[in-house]
Scaffold this active site. Structure first.
Site, PDB file in Angstrom:
ATOM      1  N   GLU A  70      -4.189  -7.407  -2.390  1.00 11.49           N
ATOM      2  CA  GLU A  70      -4.496  -5.609  -3.033  1.00 11.49           C
ATOM      3  C   GLU A  70      -4.931  -5.173  -3.822  1.00 11.49           C
ATOM      4  OE1 GLU A  70      -3.689  -4.473   1.750  1.00 11.49           O
ATOM      5  OE2 GLU A  70      -1.666  -4.448   0.486  1.00 11.49           O
ATOM      6  N   GLY A 136      -7.235  -4.265  10.237  1.00 15.64           N
ATOM      7  CA  GLY A 136      -7.704  -4.885  11.566  1.00 15.64           C
ATOM      8  C   GLY A 136      -8.603  -4.050  11.973  1.00 15.64           C
ATOM      9  N   VAL A 215      -0.981  -6.539  14.823  1.00 17.52           N
ATOM     10  CA  VAL A 215      -2.021  -6.875  16.132  1.00 17.52           C
ATOM     11  C   VAL A 215      -3.345  -7.514  16.241  1.00 17.52           C
ATOM     12  CG1 VAL A 215      -3.299  -5.063  17.722  1.00 17.52           C
ATOM     13  CG2 VAL A 215      -2.112  -4.081  15.740  1.00 17.52           C
ATOM     14  N   MET A 235      -0.589  -1.642   8.669  1.00 19.00           N
ATOM     15  CA  MET A 235       0.748  -1.299   8.572  1.00 19.00           C
ATOM     16  C   MET A 235       1.504  -0.597   7.685  1.00 19.00           C
ATOM     17  SD  MET A 235       1.580  -4.863   9.304  1.00 19.00           S
ATOM     18  CE  MET A 235       2.774  -5.351   9.939  1.00 19.00           C
ATOM     19  N   GLU A 236       1.154   0.669   6.788  1.00 24.95           N
ATOM     20  CA  GLU A 236       0.945   1.533   6.208  1.00 24.95           C
ATOM     21  C   GLU A 236       0.818   2.724   5.774  1.00 24.95           C
ATOM     22  OE1 GLU A 236      -0.062  -1.838   4.831  1.00 24.95           O
ATOM     23  OE2 GLU A 236       1.586  -2.927   5.181  1.00 24.95           O
ATOM     24  N   ASP A 259     -10.013  -8.720  10.056  1.00 25.74           N
ATOM     25  CA  ASP A 259     -10.546  -9.118  10.998  1.00 25.74           C
ATOM     26  C   ASP A 259     -10.142  -8.270  12.204  1.00 25.74           C
ATOM     27  OD1 ASP A 259      -7.610  -8.162  11.987  1.00 25.74           O
ATOM     28  OD2 ASP A 259      -6.615  -9.243  10.151  1.00 25.74           O
TER      29      ASP A 259
HETATM   30  N1  ADE Z   1      -3.915  -5.456   7.941  1.00 19.94           N
HETATM   31  C1  ADE Z   1      -5.014  -6.837   8.366  1.00 19.94           C
HETATM   32  N2  ADE Z   1      -4.857  -6.568   9.280  1.00 19.94           N
HETATM   33  C2  ADE Z   1      -4.674  -6.598  10.339  1.00 19.94           C
HETATM   34  C3  ADE Z   1      -4.200  -6.202  12.177  1.00 19.94           C
HETATM   35  N3  ADE Z   1      -4.379  -6.690  12.993  1.00 19.94           N
HETATM   36  N4  ADE Z   1      -2.953  -5.339  12.080  1.00 19.94           N
HETATM   37  C4  ADE Z   1      -2.269  -4.849  11.272  1.00 19.94           C
HETATM   38  N5  ADE Z   1      -2.381  -4.970  10.006  1.00 19.94           N
HETATM   39  C5  ADE Z   1      -3.713  -5.409   9.633  1.00 19.94           C
END
Ligand code: ADE
Length: 291
Positions: A70, A136, A215, A235-236, A259
């Site tokens: 990133e 995600g 997730v 996640m951040e 995703d």
């Molecule tokens: N970062 C990228 N894809 C993610 C996901 N599915 N869950 C959490 N963090 C992510």
């Protein structure tokens, strides 16, 4: 003898009187010295205040990511003059697209994100913070490689484990409903930059849900939609925004979808993660050019 001592006494008194008059005049002189010093102090402090505002102009922008892919493109394009390692994390000081910046790969998850943000603010006195990275896609309309600019964020994993299962709690947020704000002006710049890079159809503004979980569950995606009205998960972001809000430093969160956070998320992430990370970094470059 008596006459002599009276004369002596009066001489002593006269000298004492003269001495005390001299002392008074010295005191006057001293007070004028003090006031002229305070004038010069006042001048110095007005110079200092203009220096402070000049300094705030030249404060750097903090750019934080979770993972190396990133940050890679930004590090490549930047001119780095110095790298300081604090708590085992490298803070790269330099310029990027003509802006003073501090670039940092803070690490994965809420705690590292909060720590990196705190260091950017306390050690580098950043004037604003941009988070860039991947996420995600949670909103039905948000596809892989689309971009989400956060309008606010929420910790989706904060709450209580009860006999009836997990019960979410709003207490970790800033607002009463548990949401965490971002800076509107900075986020608008991020949106405009994203549209200029990807086109309007591929850029969304909405709530991002943050938790210490990757997730990969369609069921959980539905929960994130229904419980939080989220359109992306990662996640951040909320941790960065929470600390930035605490210190009143403007911040924005920019995420490219790697995703769809569903059962296929791990595979999709493997295939699209790097491209998504670069897309998001390109948007930061466009944003810096516009500032
Ligand atoms: N970062 C990228 N894809 C993610 C996901 N599915 N869950 C959490 N963090 C992510």
């Amino acid at each position: 003898m008596k006459k002599m001592s009276r004369a002596f006494l009066s001489a002593v008194l006269t000298v004492a009187l003269l001495l005390s008059l001299a002392a008074c005049s010295n005191a006057d002189n001293h007070s004028s010295t003090v006031s002229s010093e305070s004038v010069s102090t006042a001048e110095t402090s007005s110079e200092a205040s203009s220096t402070v505002s000049d300094a705030s102009e030249s404060k750097p922008i903090g750019i934080i990511t979770a993972m190396s892919n990133e940050l890679a493109m930004l590090l490549e394009k930047a001119e780095i003059s110095e790298t300081k390692t604090i708590g085992g994390v490298d803070y790269n000081i330099g310029t990027l697209e003509g802006q003073d910046v501090v670039l940092v790969q803070g690490g994965i998850g809420k705690s590292m994100a909060a720590a990196g943000t705190t260091v950017l603010i306390n050690e580098f006195d950043v004037k604003s913070i941009i988070f860039t990275g991947i996420a995600g896609g949670v909103g039905d309309e948000v596809q892989v490689l689309d971009e989400v600019i956060a309008t606010d964020l929420v910790f989706h994993d904060y709450g209580n484990q009860t006999n009836d299962g997990f019960v979410w709690d709003a207490a970790a947020g800033v607002n009463e409903d548990g949401t965490i704000p971002v800076d509107e002006e900075l986020s608008k710049k991020a949106y405009e930059a994203a549209v200029s890079v990807l086109g309007e159809d591929h850029v969304f503004q909405g709530r991002i849900a943050t938790g210490d979980q990757f997730v990969a569950s369609a069921e959980y995606v539905t929960y994130l939609q229904e419980e939080f009205d989220a359109i992306a998960c990662e996640m951040e972001g909320a941790a960065v925004a929470r600390i930035a809000a605490q210190y009143e430093v403007p911040c924005c969160v920019i995420r490219a979808m790697s995703d769809k956070a569903d059962g296929a998320a791990h595979d999709t992430y493997e295939n699209f993660g790097d491209t998504a990370a670069d897309n998001s970094a390109s948007i930061v470059l466009a944003m810096l050019q516009s500032m």
